[in-house]
Design a protein around this motif. Structure first.
Motif, short mmCIF file in Angstrom:
data_model
loop_
_atom_site.label_atom_id
_atom_site.label_comp_id
_atom_site.label_asym_id
_atom_site.label_seq_id
_atom_site.Cartn_x
_atom_site.Cartn_y
_atom_site.Cartn_z
N ASP A 117 0.86 -1.18 0.00
CA ASP A 117 0.00 0.00 0.00
C ASP A 117 0.90 1.23 0.00
O ASP A 117 1.58 1.49 1.00
N PRO A 118 0.93 1.99 -1.09
CA PRO A 118 1.84 3.14 -1.17
C PRO A 118 1.55 4.24 -0.14
O PRO A 118 2.38 5.10 0.10
N GLU A 119 0.40 4.20 0.49
CA GLU A 119 0.04 5.20 1.50
C GLU A 119 0.55 4.84 2.90
O GLU A 119 0.42 5.63 3.82
N LEU A 144 7.78 -0.25 9.56
CA LEU A 144 9.17 -0.21 9.11
C LEU A 144 9.23 0.36 7.71
O LEU A 144 8.46 -0.05 6.83
N SER A 145 10.18 1.23 7.48
CA SER A 145 10.43 1.76 6.14
C SER A 145 11.25 0.75 5.35
O SER A 145 11.80 -0.20 5.92
N HIS A 146 11.39 0.98 4.05
CA HIS A 146 12.26 0.12 3.24
C HIS A 146 13.69 0.18 3.75
O HIS A 146 14.39 -0.84 3.79
#
Length: 166
Positions: A117-119, A144-146
């Motif tokens: 989900d890009p949001e 968690l971020s990439h």
């Protein structure tokens, strides 16, 4: 001509940290802190302990502005299969990993989910513990971020090599 060199010194953690008195068996932790303005954030910390042949995962709920309740932390001891399950998600091989450890006094669970989900943050980590005596439940969940996932993947891959002695 003078030789250029870089002096190498062993890592010494700051005083007052969990790694005080570190030894070759105990390595620095990778902690992901996620406080928020609602006070519902948390921290999840991963640490390799060679002498116990495991990665220890600690989670603590936010207890104030950028403060965490380490007295009520949740701890899980991961073996190779647990590390492998988390790595499978971080490497895109599985959409989620659910780890469950049951002991006499309590049951602990760890869940790592990939969210397409890009949001939202791409990963969600949840650590919980239910006490057997009173059935009380404590839970810490953080996104968690990439970038954070990439560091965690690298740390867990290194932990496997270290635990296997490779």
């Amino acid at each position: 001509m003078k030789d250029n060199f870089i002096e190498s010194r062993p890592f010494t953690p700051p005083t007052g940290t969990r790694n005080e008195g570190s030894s070759p068996e105990r390595t620095p932790d990778y902690a992901i802190y996620k406080p928020n303005s609602r006070g519902s954030g948390g921290v999840v910390r991963f640490g390799l302990n060679r002498s116990k042949g495991a990665v220890f995962v600690d989670a603590a709920a936010q207890s104030g502005d950028k403060q965490f309740d380490w007295d009520q932390k949740i701890t899980m001891k991961w073996g190779l299969s647990d590390i492998g399950a988390a790595l499978a998600v971080l490497q895109g091989r599985m959409p989620q990993a659910k780890l469950f450890h049951q002991a006499e006094k309590a049951s602990s669970a760890f869940e790592l989910i990939f969210r397409d989900d890009p949001e939202r943050a791409p990963y969600m980590v949840s650590v919980s513990r239910q006490d057997a005596s009173d059935k009380s439940l404590r839970k810490v969940a953080i996104p968690l971020s990439h970038a954070e996932a990439a560091v965690l993947e690298t740390a867990l891959r290194a932990a496997i090599g270290s635990l296997l002695g490779w």
